[in-house]
Design a protein around this motif. Sequence first.
Motif, PDB file in Angstrom:
ATOM      1  N   ALA A 295       0.836  -1.213   0.000  1.00  0.00           N
ATOM      2  CA  ALA A 295       0.000   0.000   0.000  1.00  0.00           C
ATOM      3  C   ALA A 295       0.861   1.249   0.000  1.00  0.00           C
ATOM      4  O   ALA A 295       1.941   1.281   0.596  1.00  0.00           O
ATOM      5  N   GLU A 298      -3.507   4.645   0.305  1.00  0.00           N
ATOM      6  CA  GLU A 298      -4.722   3.982  -0.170  1.00  0.00           C
ATOM      7  C   GLU A 298      -5.849   4.065   0.861  1.00  0.00           C
ATOM      8  O   GLU A 298      -6.625   3.117   1.032  1.00  0.00           O
ATOM      9  N   VAL A 302      -8.356   0.869   1.283  1.00  0.00           N
ATOM     10  CA  VAL A 302      -7.692  -0.184   2.048  1.00  0.00           C
ATOM     11  C   VAL A 302      -8.624  -0.840   3.067  1.00  0.00           C
ATOM     12  O   VAL A 302      -8.553  -2.059   3.298  1.00  0.00           O
ATOM     13  N   ASP A 327       3.265  -1.273   4.054  1.00  0.00           N
ATOM     14  CA  ASP A 327       3.078   0.127   3.663  1.00  0.00           C
ATOM     15  C   ASP A 327       4.401   0.724   3.190  1.00  0.00           C
ATOM     16  O   ASP A 327       5.473   0.353   3.666  1.00  0.00           O
ATOM     17  N   SER A 330       3.081   5.743   3.767  1.00  0.00           N
ATOM     18  CA  SER A 330       1.950   6.559   3.310  1.00  0.00           C
ATOM     19  C   SER A 330       1.849   7.847   4.106  1.00  0.00           C
ATOM     20  O   SER A 330       2.117   7.879   5.310  1.00  0.00           O
ATOM     21  N   THR A 334      -3.729   5.443   5.738  1.00  0.00           N
ATOM     22  CA  THR A 334      -3.719   4.033   5.351  1.00  0.00           C
ATOM     23  C   THR A 334      -3.353   3.134   6.525  1.00  0.00           C
ATOM     24  O   THR A 334      -4.052   2.142   6.818  1.00  0.00           O
ATOM     25  N   THR A 382      -4.096  -2.958  -3.027  1.00  0.00           N
ATOM     26  CA  THR A 382      -5.021  -2.317  -2.091  1.00  0.00           C
ATOM     27  C   THR A 382      -5.792  -1.161  -2.711  1.00  0.00           C
ATOM     28  O   THR A 382      -6.520  -0.450  -2.011  1.00  0.00           O
ATOM     29  N   ASP A 383      -5.666  -0.954  -4.022  1.00  0.00           N
ATOM     30  CA  ASP A 383      -6.428   0.120  -4.665  1.00  0.00           C
ATOM     31  C   ASP A 383      -7.688  -0.402  -5.342  1.00  0.00           C
ATOM     32  O   ASP A 383      -8.242   0.246  -6.229  1.00  0.00           O
TER      33      ASP A 383
END
Length: 588
Positions: A295, A298, A302, A327, A330, A334, A382-383
């Motif tokens: 991610a 997101e 998410v 991750d 981010s 997220t 995760t999108d």
Amino acid sequence: MTQHFVELTAPTRLMAKVAFVRSAGVAGDVVLVLPRTPDEEIGRVHRLVAAARKALGATSVPFQIVEIDEANRLATSGDPSRTLVIDLDLLHHENVDLLESACSSSSQVIGYKLHQNPSRTAAIFARGDSNATLAGTVVRRLTEAGVVDRTSFVHVTHAGESAAVDDSVLEAYSKVKAELPQARLAIEQAEDGVESAIEHCSLQYGLLVLGLPQHPRKHSVTRHLLAQVTAGLLRVTAVFIYARGAEVDQLSATTKTIEPWILKNTFSQDEFADIDRLLQAKRDHHLSISLILPALNEEKTVGQVIDAFKGPLMEERPLLDEIILMDSDSGDNTREIATARDIPVYVHQQVRPDLGTYAGKGEAMWKALFVAKGDILVFVDTDLSNPNPSFVSGLVGPLLLDERLSFIKGFYRRPVRVVNEFVEVGGGRVTELTARPLLNLWYPELGGLFQPLAGTIAARAGILRELHFMTGYGVEIGHIIEYVRKYGIDGLAQSELGEIIHRNQPLEALSKMSFQVLEAFFQFSNGLMAPGMADRMNGVLRQPFLSDTGFTLYQARLGQEVRPPASSVPPLDPPALAHQRRNTKKST
């Protein structure tokens, strides 16, 4: 050669069917099929036979009269290049044996159910190159005969969503347009699904033309619609089209390596819908499974991605042993969203900091190998705006049920947004314009992969830990090239996951992806360049843009690093491992 299988019926209706088939340009010998007749009905049926014989004889139509068992035999024998036309009034009680026999033994099959309707409008739903071409041809001939005066090629979307058209739909539409230039693209929004949209269209059009797979599966959209049509519940003339494309014949003639592989190693998520069966296989083989969710910013999606997998596949049925968010630092919420759902969160820059850190999806995937505990590792983006548990079961199912397999690539339909009447082709442009031509030129054995760049994968952890990782978007093409070079193609498979809706990327972003895909291709393709040339590849992409105020030159450093196999990396000493764990807790 064409054969027209038609149910024995009153002469007026019988000749209306013959006339319709002639208008469609597929007239041929008539095979008049007798019903199974109890003794008390023999007299009535004999009168129908006599009337039919007289009507057909008056028009000089060649015909023969057979019982249903003989009709089934005729449909499975004879010239495989012929066209078979099937009167769907012959299909009773959802028995599609005659139709399936026809599709298995003929190059073209046209099934129809005639209904008197004053409307002369047609809607085409057929997909696939050969089916769409035949649909366009049939409707063109009906148009020339005056049966149809207006045609729409209909694409179905869900109500409340923006219209979306994927590449396969646009390709099918182009095939129809080639036969029928006046056909227009129409978007139909459905409340419940494709079936409801088609049923709604039966109220607007006089003719529906639908694609027919060679083997309609139980509970499929096709079987449902066949049942509706044969029961007379759709008050419209319906035509089902099947055409065996030239590509099927060419496959066995020119791609001897691909043909057995694609037939044996291509799966569908529907094959793995029985989660209890997968759980039993998992227990029998003493395997654990980790789902890794890479991610970067997101927060919009998410949460729903985690919810789609955690409840059904961990809490209700323990197919997954852990879900990890990997991750990439981010800047939004997220990590907080994942933490609120009790999901372990790692920041890839803080995992094994002794090995350094780089930006990129491949780097996040490589770092995940140092924290994931499963024997099977699954990576899902995760999108996604439509996450479904079947994405995971469709990937791990082949690994759990077939020990010869070790690496599974997901493939799926990727629709793109359509605004008003403007259609933008997308959802696979880097694959079709960059990766696929390169693979077919230099690795033809990989030509059967539907989506070689798909990042939705599952693999045995031991295999992934033996592969190099490009740190950016080149990771996927690098993996399949190295995997096949090391292990051969037999352990590589692909599984169809239905429709996956990603956030679509603008063209300039796809240019950057292509840059990294090309870089990875040449890095892993030993022997394609002179020694040392790969190290001389430029790592900067320059993109000039022209606007009303003049030129702008954008530059981005996109060169990737090649991470070594994780199995070759020495483990952390205990103090460093404890420090990493403390950092991980802080990140969550």
